[in-house]
Design an enzyme around this catalytic site. Structure first.
Site, PDB file in Angstrom:
ATOM      1  N   THR A  63       0.806  -1.085  -0.045  1.00 30.15           N
ATOM      2  CA  THR A  63       0.238   0.015  -0.186  1.00 30.15           C
ATOM      3  C   THR A  63       0.728   1.173   0.214  1.00 30.15           C
ATOM      4  O   THR A  63       0.826   2.426  -0.439  1.00 30.15           O
ATOM      5  CB  THR A  63      -0.672  -0.753   0.901  1.00 30.15           C
ATOM      6  OG1 THR A  63      -0.213  -0.084   2.149  1.00 30.15           O
ATOM      7  CG2 THR A  63      -1.823  -1.037   0.623  1.00 30.15           C
ATOM      8  N   ASN A  64       1.658   1.198   0.341  1.00 28.44           N
ATOM      9  CA  ASN A  64       3.076   2.132   0.628  1.00 28.44           C
ATOM     10  C   ASN A  64       3.491   2.913  -0.927  1.00 28.44           C
ATOM     11  O   ASN A  64       3.805   3.559  -1.490  1.00 28.44           O
ATOM     12  CB  ASN A  64       3.971   2.383   1.749  1.00 28.44           C
ATOM     13  CG  ASN A  64       3.639   2.445   3.115  1.00 28.44           C
ATOM     14  OD1 ASN A  64       3.355   3.723   3.255  1.00 28.44           O
ATOM     15  ND2 ASN A  64       3.297   1.436   3.908  1.00 28.44           N
TER      16      ASN A  64
ATOM     17  N   ILE B 205      16.083  -7.781   7.090  1.00 25.95           N
ATOM     18  CA  ILE B 205      17.524  -6.821   7.563  1.00 25.95           C
ATOM     19  C   ILE B 205      18.385  -6.556   6.417  1.00 25.95           C
ATOM     20  O   ILE B 205      18.702  -7.717   5.262  1.00 25.95           O
ATOM     21  CB  ILE B 205      18.180  -7.361   8.744  1.00 25.95           C
ATOM     22  CG1 ILE B 205      17.082  -7.915   9.735  1.00 25.95           C
ATOM     23  CG2 ILE B 205      19.758  -6.812   9.338  1.00 25.95           C
ATOM     24  CD1 ILE B 205      16.598  -6.837  11.474  1.00 25.95           C
ATOM     25  N   LEU B 206      18.758  -5.031   6.136  1.00 23.26           N
ATOM     26  CA  LEU B 206      19.873  -5.158   5.532  1.00 23.26           C
ATOM     27  C   LEU B 206      21.321  -4.917   6.196  1.00 23.26           C
ATOM     28  O   LEU B 206      21.508  -4.519   6.790  1.00 23.26           O
ATOM     29  CB  LEU B 206      19.736  -3.472   4.910  1.00 23.26           C
ATOM     30  CG  LEU B 206      18.445  -3.950   3.329  1.00 23.26           C
ATOM     31  CD1 LEU B 206      18.025  -2.776   3.471  1.00 23.26           C
ATOM     32  CD2 LEU B 206      18.706  -5.298   2.085  1.00 23.26           C
TER      33      LEU B 206
ATOM     34  N   HIS C 258       8.884   3.621   8.905  1.00 24.53           N
ATOM     35  CA  HIS C 258       8.388   3.154  10.084  1.00 24.53           C
ATOM     36  C   HIS C 258       7.432   3.026  10.773  1.00 24.53           C
ATOM     37  O   HIS C 258       6.579   4.401  11.106  1.00 24.53           O
ATOM     38  CB  HIS C 258       9.588   3.235  11.109  1.00 24.53           C
ATOM     39  CG  HIS C 258       9.389   2.039  12.097  1.00 24.53           C
ATOM     40  ND1 HIS C 258       9.584   0.436  12.152  1.00 24.53           N
ATOM     41  CD2 HIS C 258       9.063   2.957  13.558  1.00 24.53           C
ATOM     42  CE1 HIS C 258       9.799   0.229  13.535  1.00 24.53           C
ATOM     43  NE2 HIS C 258       8.635   1.054  13.757  1.00 24.53           N
TER      44      HIS C 258
END
Ligand code: GAR
Length: 209
Positions: free
Chosen positions: A13-14, A93-94, A110
């Site tokens: 949705t973002n 996670i990057l 976030h």
């Protein structure tokens, strides 16, 4: 023309909010050149395809470590020559290699007012569950530059959302998306594209245009 790469993991949705603001002309001189999902068959990939945006899955589960996953993403985004990477509901996670390679050119949304309800393990519905458990009266969303720690980079924009007595994690998540996330993520991209974000230590100054 700013070339944008978007990282997703779910419903998207973002991503949709960004696409809509580019198509309406609110965000100018930008193009989403690639959408990358960390999970196969997510609806975010369909949303991209509906708007003729190239979309691929580079699945986290296909790589043995965060470092190797980061290398695969680096290769892809370099090939696409992106100038900005947007984490729009990206739940993997990057590693340091990825973050350093695109330093000050990765932003994340976030679903809380950082530094509350954020960091390792706080993603998706969890920040909303924790906010309700804690009994806070106000929560919201944050867009920030990404650095090597989880949810710790310089904050670009935040928007508050009031909690209601009858909220569930689901109703709260929906309202935070509608009232905050879908507004501040496109806004941060617009500011970045206009060259109006200046990072000064932990602070991001927004320059007048
Ligand atoms: C959004 O609420 C986003 O803020 C959150 O995941 C959801 C994805 O929704 N991201 C995080 O929790 C990152 N730590 P979407 O796929 O519909 O945009």
């Amino acid at each position: 023309m700013l070339r944008i790469g978007v990282l997703v993991s779910g419903g998207g949705t973002n991503l949709q909010a960004i696409i809509d603001r580019i198509e309406s002309g609110y965000i100018k001189d930008c193009s989403i050149v690639t959408v990358v999902s960390s999970k196969p068959n997510v609806y975010a990939l369909e949303r991209a395809k509906k708007h003729n945006i190239p979309a691929v899955c580079i699945a986290r589960k296909d790589y043995p470590s965060v470092h190797e996953y980061g290398e695969a993403l680096i290769q892809h985004f370099e090939r696409c020559e992106v100038g900005l990477i947007v984490m729009a509901g990206f739940l993997s996670i990057l590693g340091e290699n990825f973050v350093k390679r695109f330093e000050n050119r990765i932003i994340n949304i976030h679903p809380s007012l950082i530094p509350a309800f954020c960091g390792k393990g706080y993603y998706g519905i969890i920040p909303h569950q924790k906010a309700l458990e804690y009994g806070v009266k106000v929560t919201g969303a944050t867009v920030h530059f990404v650095d090597v720690e989880a949810d710790s980079g310089p904050i670009i924009l935040q928007k508050a959302v009031y909690i209601r007595d009858d909220d569930t994690p689901e109703t709260l998540q929906k309202r935070v998306m509608e009232e905050a996330e879908w507004e501040i993520l496109p806004e941060a991209i617009k500011l970045f594209a206009e060259g109006r974000l200046e990072i000064d230590g932990r602070k991001v100054r927004i320059k007048d245009n």
